[in-house]
Design an enzyme around this catalytic site. Sequence first.
Site, PDB file in Angstrom:
ATOM      1  N   VAL A 182     -44.214 128.685 -31.666  1.00  0.00           N
ATOM      2  CA  VAL A 182     -43.965 127.426 -32.366  1.00  0.00           C
ATOM      3  C   VAL A 182     -42.671 126.783 -31.864  1.00  0.00           C
ATOM      4  O   VAL A 182     -42.626 125.579 -31.568  1.00  0.00           O
ATOM      5  CB  VAL A 182     -43.911 127.683 -33.893  1.00  0.00           C
ATOM      6  CG1 VAL A 182     -43.419 126.454 -34.634  1.00  0.00           C
ATOM      7  CG2 VAL A 182     -45.291 128.077 -34.396  1.00  0.00           C
TER       8      VAL A 182
ATOM      9  N   ASP B 150     -32.115 130.957 -28.652  1.00  0.00           N
ATOM     10  CA  ASP B 150     -32.750 132.255 -28.895  1.00  0.00           C
ATOM     11  C   ASP B 150     -31.691 133.322 -28.665  1.00  0.00           C
ATOM     12  O   ASP B 150     -30.849 133.174 -27.778  1.00  0.00           O
ATOM     13  CB  ASP B 150     -33.940 132.459 -27.940  1.00  0.00           C
ATOM     14  CG  ASP B 150     -34.927 133.467 -28.485  1.00  0.00           C
ATOM     15  OD1 ASP B 150     -36.060 133.078 -28.807  1.00  0.00           O
ATOM     16  OD2 ASP B 150     -34.544 134.658 -28.617  1.00  0.00           O
TER      17      ASP B 150
ATOM     18  N   GLU C  46     -45.947 123.740 -39.359  1.00  0.00           N
ATOM     19  CA  GLU C  46     -46.606 123.399 -38.105  1.00  0.00           C
ATOM     20  C   GLU C  46     -48.050 123.885 -38.156  1.00  0.00           C
ATOM     21  O   GLU C  46     -48.322 124.966 -38.648  1.00  0.00           O
ATOM     22  CB  GLU C  46     -45.844 124.089 -36.961  1.00  0.00           C
ATOM     23  CG  GLU C  46     -46.336 123.741 -35.593  1.00  0.00           C
ATOM     24  CD  GLU C  46     -46.546 122.241 -35.418  1.00  0.00           C
ATOM     25  OE1 GLU C  46     -45.590 121.483 -35.633  1.00  0.00           O
ATOM     26  OE2 GLU C  46     -47.672 121.832 -35.091  1.00  0.00           O
ATOM     27  N   PHE C  47     -48.963 123.060 -37.646  1.00  0.00           N
ATOM     28  CA  PHE C  47     -50.380 123.433 -37.734  1.00  0.00           C
ATOM     29  C   PHE C  47     -51.018 123.626 -36.364  1.00  0.00           C
ATOM     30  O   PHE C  47     -52.241 123.559 -36.232  1.00  0.00           O
ATOM     31  CB  PHE C  47     -51.144 122.365 -38.521  1.00  0.00           C
ATOM     32  CG  PHE C  47     -50.615 122.173 -39.928  1.00  0.00           C
ATOM     33  CD1 PHE C  47     -50.959 123.058 -40.935  1.00  0.00           C
ATOM     34  CD2 PHE C  47     -49.744 121.137 -40.224  1.00  0.00           C
ATOM     35  CE1 PHE C  47     -50.464 122.907 -42.229  1.00  0.00           C
ATOM     36  CE2 PHE C  47     -49.239 120.973 -41.508  1.00  0.00           C
ATOM     37  CZ  PHE C  47     -49.592 121.855 -42.518  1.00  0.00           C
ATOM     38  N   LEU C  48     -50.189 123.842 -35.328  1.00  0.00           N
ATOM     39  CA  LEU C  48     -50.772 123.957 -33.986  1.00  0.00           C
ATOM     40  C   LEU C  48     -51.554 125.257 -33.822  1.00  0.00           C
ATOM     41  O   LEU C  48     -51.274 126.258 -34.476  1.00  0.00           O
ATOM     42  CB  LEU C  48     -49.685 123.853 -32.915  1.00  0.00           C
ATOM     43  CG  LEU C  48     -48.522 124.830 -32.909  1.00  0.00           C
ATOM     44  CD1 LEU C  48     -48.899 126.164 -32.309  1.00  0.00           C
ATOM     45  CD2 LEU C  48     -47.358 124.223 -32.136  1.00  0.00           C
TER      46      LEU C  48
ATOM     47  N   GLU D 144     -52.971 128.151 -31.035  1.00  0.00           N
ATOM     48  CA  GLU D 144     -52.703 128.681 -29.714  1.00  0.00           C
ATOM     49  C   GLU D 144     -53.818 128.221 -28.778  1.00  0.00           C
ATOM     50  O   GLU D 144     -54.974 128.136 -29.171  1.00  0.00           O
ATOM     51  CB  GLU D 144     -52.651 130.206 -29.746  1.00  0.00           C
ATOM     52  CG  GLU D 144     -51.442 130.695 -30.493  1.00  0.00           C
ATOM     53  CD  GLU D 144     -51.252 132.190 -30.378  1.00  0.00           C
ATOM     54  OE1 GLU D 144     -51.832 132.820 -29.483  1.00  0.00           O
ATOM     55  OE2 GLU D 144     -50.494 132.719 -31.206  1.00  0.00           O
TER      56      GLU D 144
ATOM     57  N   LEU E 153     -66.791 127.345 -38.924  1.00  0.00           N
ATOM     58  CA  LEU E 153     -67.990 128.004 -39.457  1.00  0.00           C
ATOM     59  C   LEU E 153     -68.669 128.780 -38.342  1.00  0.00           C
ATOM     60  O   LEU E 153     -69.880 128.940 -38.332  1.00  0.00           O
ATOM     61  CB  LEU E 153     -68.954 126.967 -40.051  1.00  0.00           C
ATOM     62  CG  LEU E 153     -68.568 126.362 -41.398  1.00  0.00           C
ATOM     63  CD1 LEU E 153     -69.632 125.376 -41.876  1.00  0.00           C
ATOM     64  CD2 LEU E 153     -68.364 127.439 -42.478  1.00  0.00           C
TER      65      LEU E 153
ATOM     66  N   GLY F 163     -58.523 136.886 -36.021  1.00  0.00           N
ATOM     67  CA  GLY F 163     -57.337 137.673 -35.672  1.00  0.00           C
ATOM     68  C   GLY F 163     -56.199 136.732 -35.365  1.00  0.00           C
ATOM     69  O   GLY F 163     -56.155 135.609 -35.855  1.00  0.00           O
TER      70      GLY F 163
ATOM     71  N   CYS G 253     -51.439 134.638 -36.970  1.00  0.00           N
ATOM     72  CA  CYS G 253     -51.271 133.798 -38.162  1.00  0.00           C
ATOM     73  C   CYS G 253     -52.193 134.164 -39.323  1.00  0.00           C
ATOM     74  O   CYS G 253     -51.713 134.530 -40.398  1.00  0.00           O
ATOM     75  CB  CYS G 253     -51.481 132.344 -37.793  1.00  0.00           C
ATOM     76  SG  CYS G 253     -50.362 131.836 -36.491  1.00  0.00           S
TER      77      CYS G 253
HETATM   78  C1  UGA Z   1     -54.260 129.103 -36.698  1.00  0.00           C
HETATM   79  C2  UGA Z   1     -54.591 127.746 -37.329  1.00  0.00           C
HETATM   80  O1  UGA Z   1     -55.852 127.272 -36.854  1.00  0.00           O
HETATM   81  C3  UGA Z   1     -53.506 126.708 -37.000  1.00  0.00           C
HETATM   82  O2  UGA Z   1     -53.780 125.497 -37.687  1.00  0.00           O
HETATM   83  C4  UGA Z   1     -52.166 127.260 -37.471  1.00  0.00           C
HETATM   84  O3  UGA Z   1     -51.107 126.366 -37.148  1.00  0.00           O
HETATM   85  C5  UGA Z   1     -51.899 128.587 -36.786  1.00  0.00           C
HETATM   86  O4  UGA Z   1     -52.959 129.520 -37.122  1.00  0.00           O
HETATM   87  C6  UGA Z   1     -50.564 129.094 -37.281  1.00  0.00           C
HETATM   88  O5  UGA Z   1     -50.398 129.285 -38.480  1.00  0.00           O
HETATM   89  O6  UGA Z   1     -49.608 129.171 -36.476  1.00  0.00           O
HETATM   90  P1  UGA Z   1     -54.543 130.171 -34.252  1.00  0.00           P
HETATM   91  O7  UGA Z   1     -54.092 131.456 -34.857  1.00  0.00           O
HETATM   92  O8  UGA Z   1     -53.964 129.727 -32.964  1.00  0.00           O
HETATM   93  O9  UGA Z   1     -54.287 128.950 -35.286  1.00  0.00           O
HETATM   94  O10 UGA Z   1     -56.094 130.317 -34.006  1.00  0.00           O
HETATM   95  P2  UGA Z   1     -57.468 129.690 -34.558  1.00  0.00           P
HETATM   96  O11 UGA Z   1     -58.041 128.826 -33.521  1.00  0.00           O
HETATM   97  O12 UGA Z   1     -57.315 129.124 -35.891  1.00  0.00           O
HETATM   98  O13 UGA Z   1     -58.343 131.039 -34.642  1.00  0.00           O
HETATM   99  C7  UGA Z   1     -57.927 132.124 -35.463  1.00  0.00           C
HETATM  100  C8  UGA Z   1     -58.973 133.228 -35.437  1.00  0.00           C
HETATM  101  O14 UGA Z   1     -60.149 132.814 -36.123  1.00  0.00           O
HETATM  102  C9  UGA Z   1     -59.424 133.619 -34.033  1.00  0.00           C
HETATM  103  O15 UGA Z   1     -59.558 135.034 -33.977  1.00  0.00           O
HETATM  104  C10 UGA Z   1     -60.765 132.926 -33.880  1.00  0.00           C
HETATM  105  O16 UGA Z   1     -61.614 133.571 -32.970  1.00  0.00           O
HETATM  106  C11 UGA Z   1     -61.294 133.023 -35.302  1.00  0.00           C
HETATM  107  N1  UGA Z   1     -62.298 131.978 -35.633  1.00  0.00           N
HETATM  108  C12 UGA Z   1     -61.950 130.676 -35.654  1.00  0.00           C
HETATM  109  C13 UGA Z   1     -63.583 132.386 -35.970  1.00  0.00           C
HETATM  110  O17 UGA Z   1     -63.908 133.592 -35.973  1.00  0.00           O
HETATM  111  N2  UGA Z   1     -64.491 131.424 -36.313  1.00  0.00           N
HETATM  112  C14 UGA Z   1     -64.179 130.101 -36.345  1.00  0.00           C
HETATM  113  O18 UGA Z   1     -65.069 129.284 -36.673  1.00  0.00           O
HETATM  114  C15 UGA Z   1     -62.885 129.714 -35.999  1.00  0.00           C
END
Ligand code: UGA
Length: 470
Positions: A15, A34, A154-156, A158, A273, A280, A283
């Site tokens: 972040v 840092d 922050e909502f970004l 990865e 969905l 995993g 976050c």
């Molecule tokens: C997540 C959130 O989407 C962000 O909005 C947030 O800012 C971030 O955490 C954080 O708090 O820093 P991220 O961890 O990068 O982002 O990843 P995601 O794309 O959300 O995926 C998370 C996990 O859910 C992955 O293991 C992904 O494979 C899984 N996933 C996601 C599913 O199994 N199904 C889905 O439909 C979507």
Amino acid sequence: MSENIKIAVVGSGYVGLVAAVCFAEMGHDVICVDNDERKVAALQGGDSLIHEDSLPELLEKYRNTKVRFMTDLAEATRECEAIFIAVGTPQSEAGDADLSYVEAVACEIARSITSYKVIVEKSTVPVYTNEWVTRSMERNGVARQLFDVVSNPEFLREGTAVSDFLHPDRIVVGADSERAAAVLRRIYLPLTSGDYYERSGSIAGSCNVADPPPLLLTSTKSAEIIKHASNAFLALKISFINAVSNLCEATDANVEQVARGMGLDSRIGPKFLRPGIGYGGSCFPKDVAAFRSVAEQLGIDFNLLTEVEKINGQQKKRFLNKVRSALWTLRGKRIGVLGLAFKGETDDIRESPAIDVVEMLLAEGCSIAAYDPAAIARTQEVLPAASNLRYVTDAYAAAEDADALLILTDWAEFSNLDIDRLNQALRYPIVIDGRNLYDPDTMVKHGFTYLSIGRPAAYPVRDLTAPSAS
Ligand code: UGA
């Protein structure tokens, strides 16, 4: 009219680093602090440290000019108007967030403050952190009128971090004073006014000058809760569809059709969905646990979150059973694995369900050939190559002579494989797909036994691995 603001970002993790280069891209002058000297030296030298789209380019453009990296928080505090705290908030033994790094930063800022500063929580923190930061500043002798503490979660995601930062769905600013809110409004003005999107060479994404992101002003506590509640809700959506996928498996229905049917309802929406082997990353697992822990501490019954976690854990075990259902016994079986990262397009393996599945298979006595486009180096640090675990350089090498091929991460690369070549490489043409990347009919046509999540198992005619009808 956008102005150039001096911003300090403390912490150069995911972040912090992304925020630092993106603030520079928006036009501000940034000091990224840092306490890890090696990290600072690497960043000064142009090594972006993480695998992230557009990050190397922005780092190259701004490093040592509009983004300076240093270890000296006191200097950064003196020079900057706003100080964003983006240090880690790891999960403690009890499940709640360990805020000791945030506290340490607050104390260090307190020692160097001489004029009004806005201290911004950018890390994901539980409700009331704002009050604790305020209290520790005061305890360290800082007069109340010299600072405000603001929450700006922050909502970004990865993999798409830079474009998510510059094209957010919303900017949440939790501020209890107008003076502090005004500073944050000025910082985000290039985005909220749409100015940034008109500049030549700006990073493309979903926002544009006609449709800039909204800035939502809330109380600090609401902003803190918005972050945890958003992540917990997304995790809940994933666990929900995973539970539905189990129901689909039990009834020979197709979860992709069900998810589509649900997602077309605009109140539900199609995103998050996708069923799989569970969520995993750094976050969701941590934030669901921390939110649950906050609720517990406040005496609120939020057992729904415990169920979300439970379903998520079970999903990996169910996947292992699926492998067993295709291979019968596991000891001595050779398994090809595609994917180690917690999701596609990243090298991050923190809390990766793929790694958990690999560990379970090794514990069952399988030998594994694993491939991931970016996460092998990081995986080797926790799971070194051994006689029963090889890392290979492409998907076909993972399939070579394997009893089955497993897809564990949704890398785009894995959706476009030459399936006939895979078929030839495999000892038995069995694919067990934890991410539903292929169409079962196509796989069957190409001679595979194909098992996926929440869809009927697909067996080619005369496949000896199919359970007999008698
Ligand atoms: C997540 C959130 O989407 C962000 O909005 C947030 O800012 C971030 O955490 C954080 O708090 O820093 P991220 O961890 O990068 O982002 O990843 P995601 O794309 O959300 O995926 C998370 C996990 O859910 C992955 O293991 C992904 O494979 C899984 N996933 C996601 C599913 O199994 N199904 C889905 O439909 C979507």
